[in-house]
Design an enzyme around this catalytic site. Structure first.
Site, PDB file in Angstrom:
ATOM      1  CE  LYS A  51      -6.152  -0.903   0.193  1.00 48.21           C
ATOM      2  NZ  LYS A  51      -5.745  -1.297   1.542  1.00 48.21           N
TER       3      LYS A  51
ATOM      4  NE  ARG B  78      -8.495  -9.218   7.878  1.00 49.71           N
ATOM      5  CZ  ARG B  78      -8.587  -8.379   6.866  1.00 49.71           C
ATOM      6  NH1 ARG B  78      -9.647  -7.630   6.714  1.00 49.71           N
ATOM      7  NH2 ARG B  78      -7.631  -8.305   5.967  1.00 49.71           N
TER       8      ARG B  78
ATOM      9  CB  SER C  93     -11.999  -0.787   5.255  1.00 48.53           C
ATOM     10  OG  SER C  93     -11.482  -0.636   6.538  1.00 48.53           O
TER      11      SER C  93
ATOM     12  CG  HIS D 266      -9.424  -1.211  11.532  1.00 50.21           C
ATOM     13  ND1 HIS D 266     -10.302  -0.690  10.600  1.00 50.21           N
ATOM     14  CD2 HIS D 266      -8.445  -1.819  10.816  1.00 50.21           C
ATOM     15  CE1 HIS D 266      -9.868  -0.959   9.386  1.00 50.21           C
ATOM     16  NE2 HIS D 266      -8.755  -1.648   9.479  1.00 50.21           N
TER      17      HIS D 266
HETATM   18  O1  PNS Z   1      -4.860  -1.310   6.087  1.00 55.05           O
HETATM   19  P1  PNS Z   1      -3.857  -1.826   5.101  1.00 55.05           P
HETATM   20  O2  PNS Z   1      -4.026  -1.120   3.759  1.00 55.05           O
HETATM   21  O3  PNS Z   1      -3.853  -3.321   4.997  1.00 55.05           O
HETATM   22  O4  PNS Z   1      -2.418  -1.408   5.694  1.00 55.05           O
HETATM   23  C1  PNS Z   1      -1.214  -1.725   5.000  1.00 55.05           C
HETATM   24  C2  PNS Z   1      -0.100  -0.808   5.499  1.00 55.05           C
HETATM   25  C3  PNS Z   1      -0.516   0.648   5.370  1.00 55.05           C
HETATM   26  C4  PNS Z   1       0.200  -1.110   6.952  1.00 55.05           C
HETATM   27  C5  PNS Z   1       1.179  -1.074   4.641  1.00 55.05           C
HETATM   28  O5  PNS Z   1       0.869  -0.953   3.283  1.00 55.05           O
HETATM   29  C6  PNS Z   1       2.329  -0.130   4.980  1.00 55.05           C
HETATM   30  O6  PNS Z   1       3.022  -0.336   5.961  1.00 55.05           O
HETATM   31  N1  PNS Z   1       2.509   0.931   4.163  1.00 55.05           N
HETATM   32  C7  PNS Z   1       3.507   1.959   4.376  1.00 55.05           C
HETATM   33  C8  PNS Z   1       4.606   1.908   3.310  1.00 55.05           C
HETATM   34  C9  PNS Z   1       5.635   0.853   3.674  1.00 55.05           C
HETATM   35  O7  PNS Z   1       6.323   0.943   4.673  1.00 55.05           O
HETATM   36  N2  PNS Z   1       5.732  -0.191   2.821  1.00 55.05           N
HETATM   37  C10 PNS Z   1       6.653  -1.293   2.996  1.00 55.05           C
HETATM   38  C11 PNS Z   1       6.040  -2.385   3.849  1.00 55.05           C
HETATM   39  S1  PNS Z   1       7.191  -3.692   4.129  1.00 55.05           S
END
Ligand code: PNS
Length: 161
Positions: free
Chosen positions: A41, A90, A127, A17
């Site tokens: 989650k 990644r 993570s 990150h």
């Molecule tokens: O670290 P992660 O869990 O891979 O991050 C994923 C994250 C938090 C970036 C994604 O789940 C997100 O944007 N969540 C916010 C809710 C949202 O906007 N969902 C629609 C995505 S198109």
């Protein structure tokens, strides 16, 4: 002013990150690192704990600030006038889901997603893996900053007792 957001769960923040945040901070005037609350989650650290660790490990980047959000990412972007989301890629396995989210976020609000290719030494890092390895006594000191390692080991110790 050109600003961007680096969103994620950051449970906890890793060197992978940090690599992306640092590179984004060189590209934009301001970078918001946003801890997104994911109701589905389970997490090891509270949002506040995650934000505190991120603040500590990004303190040398003058244009990085830390925030949290529990709604749609695009709503945060619209409210704060942030036109771009920065995500690290990644491997090919990340691509399908990231592309889907990028297209959805663009369709929802015209927000662009900029992908930065993860530095090769972090391409296998997540993570979840860090937590799993640490849980079974493995050494994760190469994968997370010292302050995160300390918190991780303390949390695992507390969970055991
Ligand atoms: O670290 P992660 O869990 O891979 O991050 C994923 C994250 C938090 C970036 C994604 O789940 C997100 O944007 N969540 C916010 C809710 C949202 O906007 N969902 C629609 C995505 S198109």
């Amino acid at each position: 002013m050109h600003s961007a957001i680096c969103p994620g769960s950051f449970d906890p923040i890793t060197y992978g990150h940090l690599d992306i945040i640092g590179r984004a901070s060189a590209l934009y005037d301001e970078v918001v690192v946003a801890v997104l609350v994911n109701q589905t989650k389970g997490s090891m650290f509270t949002v506040e704990e995650r934000m505190e660790m991120i603040r500590e490990v990004t303190k040398d980047f003058a244009n990085v600030r830390v925030d949290s959000w529990s709604g749609l990412l695009v709503e945060y972007c619209k409210t704060h006038n942030i036109p771009a989301i920065v995500k690290g890629l990644r491997a090919v396995s990340d691509f399908d889901y990231e592309l889907q989210m990028a297209q959805m976020n663009h369709q929802l609000a015209g927000i662009e997603t900029v992908f930065i290719s993860t530095s090769p030494q972090y391409s296998f890092l997540s993570s979840s893996l860090v937590k799993e390895i640490a849980k079974y006594g493995g050494d994760v000191s190469e994968h997370v900053p010292p302050i995160v390692l300390t918190q991780l080991l303390a949390r695992l110790k507390a969970d055991k007792s």
